[in-house]
Design a protein around this motif. Structure first.
Motif, mmCIF file in Angstrom:
data_model
loop_
_atom_site.group_PDB
_atom_site.id
_atom_site.type_symbol
_atom_site.label_atom_id
_atom_site.label_comp_id
_atom_site.label_asym_id
_atom_site.label_seq_id
_atom_site.Cartn_x
_atom_site.Cartn_y
_atom_site.Cartn_z
ATOM 1 N N ALA A 241 0.366 -1.080 -0.116
ATOM 2 C CA ALA A 241 0.348 0.180 -0.136
ATOM 3 C C ALA A 241 1.068 0.819 0.091
ATOM 4 N N ARG A 242 2.074 1.209 1.060
ATOM 5 C CA ARG A 242 2.530 2.388 1.223
ATOM 6 C C ARG A 242 3.577 2.641 -0.430
ATOM 7 N N GLU A 243 4.061 1.486 -1.079
ATOM 8 C CA GLU A 243 4.820 1.851 -2.175
ATOM 9 C C GLU A 243 3.592 2.087 -3.668
ATOM 10 N N ARG A 244 2.759 1.875 -3.773
ATOM 11 C CA ARG A 244 2.260 1.912 -4.198
ATOM 12 C C ARG A 244 1.138 3.675 -4.297
ATOM 13 N N GLY A 245 1.000 4.440 -3.300
ATOM 14 C CA GLY A 245 -0.039 5.118 -2.744
ATOM 15 C C GLY A 245 -0.914 4.261 -3.122
ATOM 16 N N MET A 246 -1.567 3.716 -1.944
ATOM 17 C CA MET A 246 -2.725 2.924 -2.064
ATOM 18 C C MET A 246 -3.634 3.422 -0.401
ATOM 19 N N SER A 247 -4.420 3.201 -0.272
ATOM 20 C CA SER A 247 -4.729 2.991 0.961
ATOM 21 C C SER A 247 -4.966 1.222 1.240
ATOM 22 N N GLU A 248 -4.258 1.308 2.777
ATOM 23 C CA GLU A 248 -4.503 -0.172 2.490
ATOM 24 C C GLU A 248 -5.972 -1.221 2.765
ATOM 25 N N ALA A 249 -6.910 -0.560 2.879
ATOM 26 C CA ALA A 249 -8.546 -0.836 2.728
ATOM 27 C C ALA A 249 -8.357 -1.207 1.102
ATOM 28 N N ALA A 250 -7.854 -0.812 -0.081
ATOM 29 C CA ALA A 250 -7.511 -0.684 -1.517
ATOM 30 C C ALA A 250 -7.268 -2.253 -1.331
ATOM 31 N N VAL A 251 -5.618 -2.494 -0.790
ATOM 32 C CA VAL A 251 -5.243 -3.375 -1.318
ATOM 33 C C VAL A 251 -6.141 -4.372 -0.498
ATOM 34 N N ARG A 252 -6.340 -4.528 0.451
ATOM 35 C CA ARG A 252 -7.618 -5.958 1.170
ATOM 36 C C ARG A 252 -8.325 -5.727 0.350
ATOM 37 N N ARG A 253 -8.868 -5.577 -0.424
ATOM 38 C CA ARG A 253 -10.735 -5.542 -1.354
ATOM 39 C C ARG A 253 -9.590 -6.118 -2.069
ATOM 40 N N LEU A 254 -8.639 -5.934 -2.813
ATOM 41 C CA LEU A 254 -7.908 -6.857 -3.758
ATOM 42 C C LEU A 254 -6.980 -8.279 -3.602
ATOM 43 N N ILE A 255 -7.504 -8.516 -2.412
ATOM 44 C CA ILE A 255 -6.691 -9.908 -1.814
ATOM 45 C C ILE A 255 -7.881 -10.482 -1.832
ATOM 46 N N ALA A 256 -8.857 -9.834 -1.273
ATOM 47 C CA ALA A 256 -10.188 -10.361 -0.823
ATOM 48 C C ALA A 256 -10.007 -11.514 -3.018
ATOM 49 N N GLN A 257 -10.772 -10.309 -3.654
ATOM 50 C CA GLN A 257 -10.560 -11.042 -4.420
ATOM 51 C C GLN A 257 -9.492 -12.411 -5.414
ATOM 52 N N SER A 258 -8.462 -12.485 -4.748
ATOM 53 C CA SER A 258 -7.950 -13.158 -4.755
ATOM 54 C C SER A 258 -7.662 -14.648 -4.328
ATOM 55 N N THR A 259 -8.787 -14.623 -2.548
ATOM 56 C CA THR A 259 -8.500 -15.397 -2.281
ATOM 57 C C THR A 259 -9.587 -16.139 -2.974
ATOM 58 N N SER A 260 -8.889 -17.362 -1.798
ATOM 59 C CA SER A 260 -9.865 -19.160 -2.438
ATOM 60 C C SER A 260 -11.196 -19.339 -1.444
ATOM 61 N N GLY A 261 -11.092 -20.042 -0.900
ATOM 62 C CA GLY A 261 -11.299 -20.543 0.009
ATOM 63 C C GLY A 261 -11.666 -21.977 0.172
ATOM 64 N N ARG A 262 -11.698 -22.907 1.052
ATOM 65 C CA ARG A 262 -11.490 -24.764 1.438
ATOM 66 C C ARG A 262 -12.182 -25.593 0.152
ATOM 67 N N GLY A 263 -11.631 -26.118 -0.509
ATOM 68 C CA GLY A 263 -12.130 -26.361 -1.356
ATOM 69 C C GLY A 263 -13.663 -27.559 -0.686
ATOM 70 N N LEU A 264 -14.355 -27.376 -1.015
ATOM 71 C CA LEU A 264 -16.133 -27.946 -0.633
ATOM 72 C C LEU A 264 -16.438 -27.637 0.178
ATOM 73 N N GLY A 265 -15.373 -26.419 0.730
ATOM 74 C CA GLY A 265 -16.378 -25.729 2.079
ATOM 75 C C GLY A 265 -14.742 -26.447 2.919
ATOM 76 N N PHE A 266 -14.204 -27.245 2.895
ATOM 77 C CA PHE A 266 -13.673 -28.155 4.305
ATOM 78 C C PHE A 266 -12.224 -28.899 4.455
ATOM 79 N N LEU A 267 -11.731 -28.779 2.789
ATOM 80 C CA LEU A 267 -10.798 -29.159 2.379
ATOM 81 C C LEU A 267 -9.749 -28.674 2.691
ATOM 82 N N GLY A 268 -8.016 -28.344 2.754
ATOM 83 C CA GLY A 268 -7.425 -27.802 3.348
ATOM 84 C C GLY A 268 -7.802 -26.069 3.649
ATOM 85 N N GLU A 269 -7.207 -25.141 3.354
ATOM 86 C CA GLU A 269 -7.304 -23.396 4.124
ATOM 87 C C GLU A 269 -7.309 -22.913 2.821
#
Length: 290
Positions: A241-269
């Motif tokens: 966020a600091r290097e790109r001149g962004m807010s941390e909230a904006a970075v967190r939103r992009l992180i959420a978009q690139s985050t996958s959940g557990r397979g079938l709801g219970f496999l993995g992390e």
């Protein structure tokens, strides 16, 4: 009487074999591959069939290094987990390091080899410096190698300590502790055999739960994984966020978009795809001259 009935039996067998080869070639060599290729163009399968290519290059299925020409981390990118695949994320050399929990003693010298413990310690120290957090870990020295002593005892494996060597700290390094069981600790001389010493890891005073997550210091089994843990992504968020001149909230939103959940709801992390995340950062908040 037909022509084939007048041929010798062995000729008929060869003709039948040729027919089988022709039919199988047409069906399996042409029709089947073309059918699968056509099926792969169906919406929902096309991206996987083409390797899940990203607009800026690469694939979101295979990790990438985000380093500068000197091999240092580029600060405005999220960093992936380490890779043991060739020189890093080499799909033709997918492999793990094949080092286990007993790999604690380095081979010192110009042709030396780091133990798994020292690799973890060095990586944790480097990540700590990059993210401005405490990179210390149990059984690691402050200079980023394994805190491992070789203790010589008068009874072989038991008895009074007569000599103590810091096995992963090559001379003229200063040993991470001055004395052990009342015996002064020496640095290790490269090429010297300390095989008769009792290997003794020293935990030190590092926190039980280090600030640097485990996936930041260990490679995956394939060496190609593009994902990191949400904890590692969270650790890197202030820097990006600091290097790109962004807010941390904006970075967190992009992180959420690139985050996958557990397979079938219970496999993995849950996992964050670093390649996809960095591509999104370049697309939404490009860096000048990058």
């Amino acid at each position: 009487m037909t022509f084939l009935s007048r041929m010798p039996s062995w000729v008929g067998h060869h003709v039948a074999a040729i027919r089988v080869v022709v039919v199988l070639t047409v069906v399996l060599g042409l029709a089947y591959p073309l059918g699968m290729t056509a099926l792969a163009q169906v919406p929902g399968l096309r991206a996987q069939a083409h390797g899940s290519e990203l607009a800026g290059g690469g694939s979101k299925l295979i990790g990438q290094s985000f380093l500068d020409k000197k091999g240092a981390p580029i600060p405005y990118y999220f960093q992936p987990r380490p890779s043991d695949a060739g020189t890093g994320y080499d799909a033709s050399a997918s492999a793990a390091g094949n080092l286990g929990p007993e790999s604690t003693v380095d081979v010192l010298g110009p042709d030396g080899k780091q133990s798994l413990l020292t690799q973890v310690c060095a990586r944790s120290r480097a990540v700590g410096e990059l993210e401005h957090v405490d990179g210390s870990r149990p059984y690691c020295t402050a200079d980023g190698v394994g805190a491992v002593l070789g203790v010589f005892r008068d009874g072989g494996t038991t008895g009074r300590a007569t000599r103590v060597v810091s096995l992963d700290q090559a001379c003229p390094a200063r040993p991470f502790i001055a004395a052990y069981e009342g015996v002064a600790v020496e640095c290790a001389e490269p090429g010297t055999d300390y095989g008769k010493a009792v290997v003794t890891p020293v935990r030190g005073d590092a926190p039980a739960h280090p600030e640097v997550p485990a996936d930041a210091v260990t490679a995956s089994a394939s060496g190609l994984d593009p994902q990191i843990s949400p904890a590692y992504a969270k650790l890197q968020t202030p820097r990006v966020a600091r290097e790109r001149g962004m807010s941390e909230a904006a970075v967190r939103r992009l992180i959420a978009q690139s985050t996958s959940g557990r397979g079938l709801g219970f496999l993995g992390e849950p996992a964050v795809n670093v390649v996809e995340l960095n591509a999104a950062l370049d697309r939404t908040h490009p860096m000048k001259g990058a």
